[in-house]
Scaffold this active site. Sequence first.
Site, mmCIF file in Angstrom:
data_model
loop_
_atom_site.group_PDB
_atom_site.id
_atom_site.type_symbol
_atom_site.label_atom_id
_atom_site.label_comp_id
_atom_site.label_asym_id
_atom_site.label_seq_id
_atom_site.Cartn_x
_atom_site.Cartn_y
_atom_site.Cartn_z
ATOM 1 N N GLY A 147 30.811 45.751 36.941
ATOM 2 C CA GLY A 147 32.186 45.846 36.467
ATOM 3 C C GLY A 147 32.287 45.433 35.027
ATOM 4 O O GLY A 147 31.272 45.246 34.329
ATOM 5 N N MET A 158 33.069 42.705 33.780
ATOM 6 C CA MET A 158 32.519 41.381 33.500
ATOM 7 C C MET A 158 31.019 41.338 33.654
ATOM 8 O O MET A 158 30.413 40.276 33.607
ATOM 9 C CB MET A 158 33.158 40.349 34.434
ATOM 10 N N LYS A 185 26.906 36.719 39.028
ATOM 11 C CA LYS A 185 27.558 37.672 38.115
ATOM 12 C C LYS A 185 27.026 37.413 36.715
ATOM 13 O O LYS A 185 27.363 36.404 36.077
ATOM 14 C CB LYS A 185 29.069 37.508 38.173
ATOM 15 N N ASP A 212 44.446 39.442 39.297
ATOM 16 C CA ASP A 212 43.771 40.731 39.510
ATOM 17 C C ASP A 212 43.577 40.993 40.998
ATOM 18 O O ASP A 212 42.514 41.438 41.436
ATOM 19 C CB ASP A 212 42.424 40.747 38.783
#
Length: 897
Positions: free
Chosen positions: A18, A20, A38, A131
């Site tokens: 994504g 990020m 992540k 979000d």
Amino acid sequence: MLGERIAHFEITGKLGEGGMGQVFRARDTRLNRDVALKVLPEAFARDQERMARFTREAQMLAALNHPGIAAIYGVEHDGPRRALVMELVEGETLQDRISRGAVPPEECARIGMEIATALEAAHAKGIVHRDLKPANVMLTPGGGVKVLDFGLAKAAAAEPTGDPELSPTLTSAGTQAGIVLGTAAYMSPEQARGLPVDRRSDIWAFGVVLYEMLTGGRAFEGDSIADTMASVLKLEPDLGRLPPSTPAGMRRLLRRCLRKDPDRRLHDIADARIELDDMDPAVAGGDVKVPRPARALPLLAAAAAGLLAGAVLGWLLRDPGPAAPGMPAGASPVRRAAIPLPPGEVLSRGNPIALAPDGSRLALAIGLGESSRLHLRRLDSFDLEALSGTEGATHPFFSPDGSQLGFFSGGQLKKVSLRGGARDVTVLCDAPTTRSGTWDAGGWIYFTFGESRLARVRENGGEPEELGDAGEVHHVQALPGGRGTLITLSQPAAGSIRKDLSTLAVLAPDGRTVTPVLDNGYSARYLSSGHLVFMRSGGLFAVPFDLERLAASPPAVSVQPSVWTDSIWALARYDLAADGTLAYLPGGDIARSIPTWIDLETGKEEPLPVPAGVYNNFDLSPDGAQLAIQNASGAQDQVYIYDTRRGTFTRLTLEGASTYPVWSHDGREVFFASSRGGEGYRLYRQPVDGSALASPLLSDSQQAVMETHLAWPTSVTPDGAFLLLFTWAHPRRGGDLWKVPLDGAGDPQVVLASDANEIIPQISPDGRWLAFLTDRSGPYRIVVRPFPDVERREWVVSGDEGYDPRWSAQGDALLYRQGWGRLMRVPVGRGEDLAPGLARELFETDFHDAAGSSFAVSPDGKRVLVNKPTDTSLRATTPVALVTGWGTELSRLVPRN
């Protein structure tokens, strides 16, 4: 990047990508667990100011501790690379679920409540998601809901540019890296305008997600980001797309969530949770709503309700009427009715509901303890017949031909004949502490006993045969055609006593061969339509099932939400007949609770400010300022500490599964049982100030003295010399009482061992008396003996059944729980010999039916802390719901290929 390391995390697979950065599955080599990693974009990581702000925000977000929120563990630095370490959540996203079609309203209500509860916990900490969307909601294999990426929109944001084109979307190639202020289709109008946002923006997004679940389509969309944002700002969602079965309350909630003016919008997500909890999700078209129970039902109203239910029931069965449009030829229409209990009566423990295989009769175990008795009702009659000779009955089940009824009473397995007018009762064998029984066509009766063992006996009685190879069994049902027995097996490898993390399996007729069928389910029934129905997450689910191959065909589908259950002990209150008739007790999972203070003088209730969870055993520190509590809300049971002085709720244990926390006499450390050692549960001790890690209480040789790896601590002597506990050790004997020297100088010592179960020892404040539970004469009762000379004398304190004994602050009385919700107090005096008086009721409330810790007494004796279920409708007085023709509905919801 597979095989690479970032710090001490080894990347094992890719999960997604994504704005990020990329998300990987990784192995934490220090704590030996899987996590989600992540890896942030290089441009993001090079921006020192943003990275510093991101780290500060991530640290704040890491303070969120809620079972419905995926946890953030930290931010890792490895050279130029930066990575966010998060909880790995298995399952599918809500977006994936919606891609297969609209979600039924009742399932929308359940998922919506879980999302709202998570938002509520975050908003209470001042954290806004920013979000929320279906891609950030995970549906776990066990039916749970986890919200991901809480607050990361703010944490990752660059300094505001005022350009709303930079706000939405995580994945567009042209998007500025790291701008995650919201996704266009779910942004609130104020968010789309670049204005400051608060919790009301999350409420808007919640409404958009709820709309998408119900319709299977977006509330706001366009050909471009700008078009989508214009739709958000100018257009209203098309509520005409909602399915006709959408409850009026859900429509009203959507309108309140999707008001463009935030001042007119729903202000608190807790109101959405309450609205969803209160609404009736049943669709229209002939369904009779099963009412929520009242605290007390007047005699006249109860009698009227009984007549009405009987009349409705007679109409259901005598006048089936034409099949509804689209229903298979010859299929029975689906009709529902409520069957109230006799005035003043309650259902017995365990599963008190049994349907005859042909669906013609319903058996209910009504009453508690020795006052319980089986009642039989023909479904073409209004009469409820009490069966003499069945006093103390629990867990009824029918013979294959419906002519006999098996049950358990007084530590024995019995049967009662239903032929003609005879009601002869026969004792078949001893069966202590049972939870389930089933009768197969070959003349065998299978039953569970003790903690989780399985045995069988011939239908005419005899010596039972223990089946020791199956594993820990918690429910049984015979399959047709001699195919074996459907069983629920716990998963000790999962490190949790939660039975909703169990496996469904088939035990072959040889009593040894076990074939796994399906994970994450319990209390299953097989229907001749070729379906397997089972409990998961507070409701019934179903999958197609091939009886010849003993193979299920996932995914499982929700077919009846809101069924009474206790997922801790794999208890569910329902039964299915072969003709598709369903009987169940409406409710939910009584395992979800909030510890709540109750003032003994005023009755005022004060819940602790902790998130609702699956809490089980707990213990108050000697000064009453801290609570050690077993939290099974995650994949494993862990011990948490709630500190009233600092208002914190923090996790104490980190490895394995940890259960039965008990404070030391000085309040400096906590003792508990844990599976971290590998085999079974062993005893550990851990300081609460963080000065040291947990350490084993016993050496291997000392542990071997008890001949078991199942030892549960419950009390510490006032001088701090001994830890008292109970064990499950011998094949024919369950609980024994032990004491363990806390100075490490000696081996564990037996306090009391017999052929009965002795469990939950509690030492008096002066150390002279020991209270505990015993089932020596049938239902559990509370007895007291001198300590340490327990052989000298015994006093029975609870005349009827009693649970969870706790000493008063002064030691002059015992408090205990009786039945489903009565807290009792019995004076015992303070002399050389105990002088028990008459027990009196202090109050009645809703208790979570924990195995040994449903309440605690404050040090000043003025309050009790009750582990109170979040769903207070789960009363044993709730009418039983009856659904005829339910097999037709099941076949429609879960078609077979």
